[in-house]
Scaffold this active site. Structure first.
Site, PDB file in Angstrom:
ATOM      1  N   CYS A   2      11.585  -6.325 -20.286  1.00 24.76           N
ATOM      2  CA  CYS A   2      11.767  -5.511 -21.480  1.00 24.76           C
ATOM      3  C   CYS A   2      11.626  -6.421 -22.689  1.00 24.76           C
ATOM      4  O   CYS A   2      11.518  -7.635 -22.550  1.00 24.76           O
ATOM      5  CB  CYS A   2      13.153  -4.886 -21.471  1.00 24.76           C
ATOM      6  SG  CYS A   2      13.608  -4.148 -19.900  1.00 24.76           S
ATOM      7  N   ARG A  28       5.724  -5.761 -22.971  1.00 22.08           N
ATOM      8  CA  ARG A  28       6.705  -6.235 -21.983  1.00 22.08           C
ATOM      9  C   ARG A  28       7.368  -5.071 -21.239  1.00 22.08           C
ATOM     10  O   ARG A  28       7.946  -5.259 -20.179  1.00 22.08           O
ATOM     11  CB  ARG A  28       7.781  -7.066 -22.670  1.00 22.08           C
ATOM     12  CG  ARG A  28       7.286  -8.396 -23.181  1.00 22.08           C
ATOM     13  CD  ARG A  28       8.435  -9.191 -23.757  1.00 22.08           C
ATOM     14  NE  ARG A  28       9.377  -9.593 -22.736  1.00 22.08           N
ATOM     15  CZ  ARG A  28       9.447 -10.803 -22.201  1.00 22.08           C
ATOM     16  NH1 ARG A  28       8.627 -11.733 -22.596  1.00 22.08           N
ATOM     17  NH2 ARG A  28      10.337 -11.077 -21.281  1.00 22.08           N
ATOM     18  N   TRP A  75      11.568  -1.431 -19.673  1.00 17.93           N
ATOM     19  CA  TRP A  75      10.844  -1.203 -18.418  1.00 17.93           C
ATOM     20  C   TRP A  75      11.940  -0.991 -17.384  1.00 17.93           C
ATOM     21  O   TRP A  75      12.657  -1.925 -17.036  1.00 17.93           O
ATOM     22  CB  TRP A  75       9.988  -2.417 -18.071  1.00 17.93           C
ATOM     23  CG  TRP A  75       9.087  -2.227 -16.897  1.00 17.93           C
ATOM     24  CD1 TRP A  75       7.841  -1.691 -16.901  1.00 17.93           C
ATOM     25  CD2 TRP A  75       9.335  -2.621 -15.542  1.00 17.93           C
ATOM     26  NE1 TRP A  75       7.309  -1.715 -15.637  1.00 17.93           N
ATOM     27  CE2 TRP A  75       8.202  -2.278 -14.783  1.00 17.93           C
ATOM     28  CE3 TRP A  75      10.414  -3.217 -14.877  1.00 17.93           C
ATOM     29  CZ2 TRP A  75       8.106  -2.508 -13.410  1.00 17.93           C
ATOM     30  CZ3 TRP A  75      10.331  -3.446 -13.516  1.00 17.93           C
ATOM     31  CH2 TRP A  75       9.170  -3.097 -12.795  1.00 17.93           C
ATOM     32  N   ASN A  99      17.789  -7.583 -21.387  1.00 17.96           N
ATOM     33  CA  ASN A  99      16.678  -7.767 -20.438  1.00 17.96           C
ATOM     34  C   ASN A  99      17.237  -8.405 -19.184  1.00 17.96           C
ATOM     35  O   ASN A  99      18.052  -9.314 -19.284  1.00 17.96           O
ATOM     36  CB  ASN A  99      15.643  -8.755 -20.986  1.00 17.96           C
ATOM     37  CG  ASN A  99      14.846  -8.167 -22.115  1.00 17.96           C
ATOM     38  OD1 ASN A  99      14.990  -7.000 -22.440  1.00 17.96           O
ATOM     39  ND2 ASN A  99      14.023  -8.992 -22.718  1.00 17.96           N
ATOM     40  N   GLY A 100      16.745  -7.997 -18.037  1.00 16.15           N
ATOM     41  CA  GLY A 100      17.176  -8.642 -16.797  1.00 16.15           C
ATOM     42  C   GLY A 100      17.901  -7.664 -15.887  1.00 16.15           C
ATOM     43  O   GLY A 100      17.813  -6.445 -16.067  1.00 16.15           O
ATOM     44  N   GLU A 481      -9.797  -9.845  -7.505  1.00 15.54           N
ATOM     45  CA  GLU A 481      -9.409  -9.682  -8.911  1.00 15.54           C
ATOM     46  C   GLU A 481     -10.100  -8.450  -9.522  1.00 15.54           C
ATOM     47  O   GLU A 481      -9.468  -7.685 -10.247  1.00 15.54           O
ATOM     48  CB  GLU A 481      -9.766 -10.963  -9.680  1.00 15.54           C
ATOM     49  CG  GLU A 481      -9.537 -10.924 -11.173  1.00 15.54           C
ATOM     50  CD  GLU A 481      -8.091 -10.694 -11.586  1.00 15.54           C
ATOM     51  OE1 GLU A 481      -7.186 -10.694 -10.719  1.00 15.54           O
ATOM     52  OE2 GLU A 481      -7.866 -10.472 -12.787  1.00 15.54           O
ATOM     53  N   LYS A 485      -8.113  -5.285 -11.125  1.00 12.46           N
ATOM     54  CA  LYS A 485      -8.307  -4.802 -12.508  1.00 12.46           C
ATOM     55  C   LYS A 485      -8.549  -3.304 -12.502  1.00 12.46           C
ATOM     56  O   LYS A 485      -7.976  -2.569 -13.283  1.00 12.46           O
ATOM     57  CB  LYS A 485      -9.504  -5.495 -13.187  1.00 12.46           C
ATOM     58  CG  LYS A 485      -9.339  -6.926 -13.578  1.00 12.46           C
ATOM     59  CD  LYS A 485      -8.375  -7.177 -14.714  1.00 12.46           C
ATOM     60  CE  LYS A 485      -6.970  -7.386 -14.233  1.00 12.46           C
ATOM     61  NZ  LYS A 485      -6.477  -8.671 -13.984  1.00 12.46           N
ATOM     62  N   GLU A 488      -5.326  -1.249 -11.473  1.00 15.52           N
ATOM     63  CA  GLU A 488      -4.162  -1.241 -12.360  1.00 15.52           C
ATOM     64  C   GLU A 488      -4.398  -0.495 -13.665  1.00 15.52           C
ATOM     65  O   GLU A 488      -3.451   0.062 -14.218  1.00 15.52           O
ATOM     66  CB  GLU A 488      -3.607  -2.643 -12.607  1.00 15.52           C
ATOM     67  CG  GLU A 488      -4.474  -3.569 -13.388  1.00 15.52           C
ATOM     68  CD  GLU A 488      -3.893  -4.976 -13.492  1.00 15.52           C
ATOM     69  OE1 GLU A 488      -2.665  -5.139 -13.426  1.00 15.52           O
ATOM     70  OE2 GLU A 488      -4.677  -5.918 -13.638  1.00 15.52           O
ATOM     71  N   HIS A 504     -15.750  -6.358  10.487  1.00 18.30           N
ATOM     72  CA  HIS A 504     -14.556  -6.347  11.339  1.00 18.30           C
ATOM     73  C   HIS A 504     -13.642  -5.162  11.031  1.00 18.30           C
ATOM     74  O   HIS A 504     -12.478  -5.176  11.400  1.00 18.30           O
ATOM     75  CB  HIS A 504     -13.793  -7.671  11.183  1.00 18.30           C
ATOM     76  CG  HIS A 504     -14.601  -8.864  11.588  1.00 18.30           C
ATOM     77  ND1 HIS A 504     -14.934  -9.116  12.898  1.00 18.30           N
ATOM     78  CD2 HIS A 504     -15.182  -9.839  10.855  1.00 18.30           C
ATOM     79  CE1 HIS A 504     -15.675 -10.217  12.952  1.00 18.30           C
ATOM     80  NE2 HIS A 504     -15.840 -10.666  11.732  1.00 18.30           N
ATOM     81  N   LYS A 605       4.168  -6.539 -18.513  1.00 21.11           N
ATOM     82  CA  LYS A 605       3.429  -7.793 -18.649  1.00 21.11           C
ATOM     83  C   LYS A 605       4.173  -8.956 -17.992  1.00 21.11           C
ATOM     84  O   LYS A 605       3.567  -9.838 -17.414  1.00 21.11           O
ATOM     85  CB  LYS A 605       3.211  -8.073 -20.136  1.00 21.11           C
ATOM     86  CG  LYS A 605       2.363  -9.297 -20.424  1.00 21.11           C
ATOM     87  CD  LYS A 605       0.916  -9.055 -20.083  1.00 21.11           C
ATOM     88  CE  LYS A 605       0.063 -10.293 -20.205  1.00 21.11           C
ATOM     89  NZ  LYS A 605      -1.190 -10.156 -19.447  1.00 21.11           N
TER      90      LYS A 605
HETATM   91  C1  F6R Z   1      -2.667  -8.312 -13.344  1.00 21.18           C
HETATM   92  C2  F6R Z   1      -1.516  -9.014 -13.863  1.00 21.18           C
HETATM   93  C3  F6R Z   1      -0.420  -9.376 -12.926  1.00 21.18           C
HETATM   94  C4  F6R Z   1       0.072 -10.802 -13.237  1.00 21.18           C
HETATM   95  C5  F6R Z   1       1.282 -11.149 -12.352  1.00 21.18           C
HETATM   96  C6  F6R Z   1       1.730 -12.577 -12.561  1.00 21.18           C
HETATM   97  O1  F6R Z   1      -3.614  -8.049 -14.316  1.00 21.18           O
HETATM   98  O2  F6R Z   1      -1.455  -9.305 -15.029  1.00 21.18           O
HETATM   99  O3  F6R Z   1      -0.810  -9.250 -11.611  1.00 21.18           O
HETATM  100  O4  F6R Z   1      -0.988 -11.688 -12.992  1.00 21.18           O
HETATM  101  O5  F6R Z   1       2.336 -10.285 -12.653  1.00 21.18           O
HETATM  102  O6  F6R Z   1       2.090 -12.820 -13.882  1.00 21.18           O
HETATM  103  P1  F6R Z   1       2.203 -14.298 -14.425  1.00 21.18           P
HETATM  104  O7  F6R Z   1       0.853 -14.898 -14.415  1.00 21.18           O
HETATM  105  O8  F6R Z   1       2.758 -14.144 -15.816  1.00 21.18           O
HETATM  106  O9  F6R Z   1       3.139 -15.020 -13.511  1.00 21.18           O
END
Ligand code: F6R
Length: 610
Positions: A2, A28, A75, A99-100, A481, A485, A488, A504, A605
């Protein structure tokens, strides 16, 4: 997860500073928000479900003034994202944002209920407000009640607390969750993350676990739980506030995709010598690489994909055996590491709970730890034995783009540095490796010109509900990756596979409703093999989008297939180019589907919960 902001200063500015701060932290967490402001006369609390805009509309036009305020964007962890569960939470004169996660909140809640406290929400945070209130009697200061209240709290937190009895004060404290404070001539600020404060001050104090900040008009005082004053240095943060704006792009994600050549340049700048083509990693000067028998790279999500690419890079360039694991898996299994293992922890935010806990576990086992992160003074940066920074600048879009490519380039440089240090490569070889690094931003710039043509591709493909992404070798993690993308931000189901694994099992999925994105840059062995995979898919009626640097591939395509031509690039650096069309594809498909690209549903994030 958050976002927290706090302000003490000009009564006319409080609401604006809180809302702007929350806006810059919305990435966040963004399921509900709220603020609390206090003056000598009154305390006002406003909360709203959904995006911050709802809160802004609620407050707009009310002409509210108060010198002190706190705010929160949420969040949800405990309790649904309703207005009732939104922060701030209050008990008596005390209001709090948090937060937490409070792990023992049930026990605390039961004990407080027995003492007569009545609860109105499903959150763990509300318990904190009641706890502080419980100790907040006549003659007790807010910081004293806070210390007593938090003595029994288990879990992770960053909190900011206000009281209507002491309207000129904010108390803030942290444990395992970031919190920063700053001041200028007239104002004081707190926030969970630097971007919220940056427009007002670049001299930031990063609170440490156990610090209690007592913020009044006269001072930013930091004390410990005994009330003893602690001195913390101010750190100059050079991020330009403009970097956290959209700069004319429709979304942060699109802006951040386009920023990649600049981010790569910033990350490589100053790390090699053009005179003699050596890598210079000041950060790692004390690391004795000759003793290292194994490297282990850990990360989550996109950072895990960068870790997988790191394995190829370190094994190929430095010849050191390298393993990769998800941070969340590593922590809970019996792993074999020791003082001769280097553990690299990759994390954009530097705050991801799974990765920071993995760091602690690796340190306990005696391994040498290197944090590879984008955020200065983040938890991982502070706790690792060594820290190497990516210089992506603030990444606001929840879907990671420039963080990924800067992570890869940083591991590449680390691998070259390692290889030179252990004398595996000579001057001529290191020069070759470093030269291809220098040409990279230009190649990425060429790949960025694909933006419009990928939009057209997205128009053709955005109605499919499933996708497969295939890659081989160092481009296998790029397939993972690309599919991450897409899922998500567009909520379309997508799977990434190593192309050789198709036969396989996954090949059973291929039909005309399952487009396949094939990542096939023209490199030696892999290219021939991937041509084979291409034929296998064609034979089963699949529709293919091929990402390649080989123009002759065109001759192989069926009428329904599409080709995306990328510039030629050295194999080891090819993921930095091949990923760009995949980032665009996800972006444009999501945009056509009208999803919330910068803040996709259910995500945050920074994931500070396990
Ligand atoms: C995907 C994404 C997440 C982060 C993951 C790790 O686009 O952003 O999968 O890569 O939550 O976050 P960090 O790199 O901050 O540890």
């Amino acid at each position: 997860m958050c976002g927290i902001v706090g302000y003490l200063g000009n009564p006319e500015k409080t609401i604006g500073v809180l809302l702007n701060g929350l806006k810059s932290l919305e990435y966040r967490g963004y399921d509900s928000s709220g603020i609390c402001i206090v003056s000598d006369e009154e305390r006002n609390i406003f909360k709203s479900e959904g995006k911050l805009e709802n809160l802004r509309l609620k407050i707009e036009g009310q002409n509210l003034t108060a010198p002190t305020g706190i705010g929160h964007t949420r969040w949800a962890t405990h309790g649904k994202p309703t207005e009732n569960n939104a922060h701030p939470h209050s008990s008596g004169p005390v209001s709090i944002v948090h937060n937490g996660i409070i792990e023992n909140y049930k026990e605390l809640k039961d004990a407080l209920s027995k003492k007569g406290h009545k609860f109105y929400s499903d959150t763990d945070t509300e318990v904190l407000a009641h706890l502080v209130d419980e100790y907040y009697h006549d003659g007790v200061l807010l910081e004293e009640a806070t210390v007593k209240g938090f003595a029994d709290v288990e879990g992770s937190y960053a909190v900011a607390i206000l009281s209507e009895n002491e309207p000129d004060k904010i108390v803030a404290l942290r444990k395992f969750s970031p919190l920063v404070i700053a001041e200028n001539e007239e104002e004081k600020f707190i926030a969970s993350d630097v971007p919220a404060i940056l427009p007002y001050s670049k001299n930031i104090i990063f609170l440490e676990d156990g610090d209690i900040a007592v913020i009044t008009p006269d001072a930013l005082k930091i004390i410990d739980s005994e009330g003893k004053e602690i001195k913390r240095e101010k750190k100059l943060i050079n991020w330009d506030p403009v970097m956290i704006e959209k700069a004319g792009f429709r979304h942060y994600m699109l802006k951040e995709i386009h920023e990649q050549p600049r981010a790569i340049l910033d990350t490589i700048r100053g790390r090699f010598s053009e005179a003699d083509y050596t890598m210079e990693f000041q950060e790692l000067l004390k690391l004795n690489l000759k003793k290292i028998s194994k490297v282990l790279i850990l990360g989550c999500g996109t950072s895990y994909h960068a870790s997988l690419i790191g394995k190829y890079l370190i094994e190929s360039i430095a010849g050191i055996s390298t393993e990769v694991d998800l941070s969340s898996e590593f922590r809970y299994r019996d792993n074999v590491i020791d003082k001769n293992t280097v553990v690299i922890l990759i994390s954009q935010s530097g705050e991801t709970a799974d990765t920071s806990e993995a760091l602690i576990a690796a340190k306990k086992q005696g391994a040498v730890t290197i944090g590879l992160t984008n955020v200065e003074m983040s938890k991982i940066a502070r706790e690792a034995d060594f820290t190497v920074y990516t210089k992506a600048g603030p990444e606001i879009g929840v879907a990671s783009t420039k963080a990924f490519t800067t992570q890869i380039i940083t591991i590449y440089m680390l691998a070259v540095f390692m290889s030179i240090s252990i004398k595996r490569i000579d001057k001529v070889q290191s020069k070759e490796l470093i030269k291809s690094l220098i040409s990279l931003p230009k190649l990425m710039q060429v790949a960025l010109e694909l933006d419009k043509s990928i939009l057209n591709l997205a128009k053709e493909f955005h109605t499919y509900r499933n996708f497969i992404y295939l890659g081989r070798g160092i481009n296998y993690p790029v397939a993972l990756e690309g599919s991450l993308k897409l899922k998500e931000i567009s909520y379309i189901h997508a799977e990434g596979y190593a192309a050789g694994e198709m036969k396989h099992g996954p090949i059973a999925l291929i039909d005309e409703n399952m487009p396949v994105v094939l990542i096939a840059p023209k490199h030696g062995n892999y290219f021939k093999k991937i041509m084979g995979n291409f034929q296998e898919i064609k034979a089963r009626g699949g529709r293919i989008i091929v990402i390649t640097s080989d123009e002759t591939f065109k001759n192989q395509l069926g009428g329904d297939d599409r080709i995306v031509l990328i510039p030629e690039c050295s194999e080891l650096l090819s993921p930095l180019v091949t990923v760009i069309p995949l980032q665009f594809l996800a972006y444009h498909i999501a945009n056509l589907l009208g999803t919330d690209i910068d803040q996709p549903r259910n995500l945050a994030k920074v994931v500070t919960v396990e």
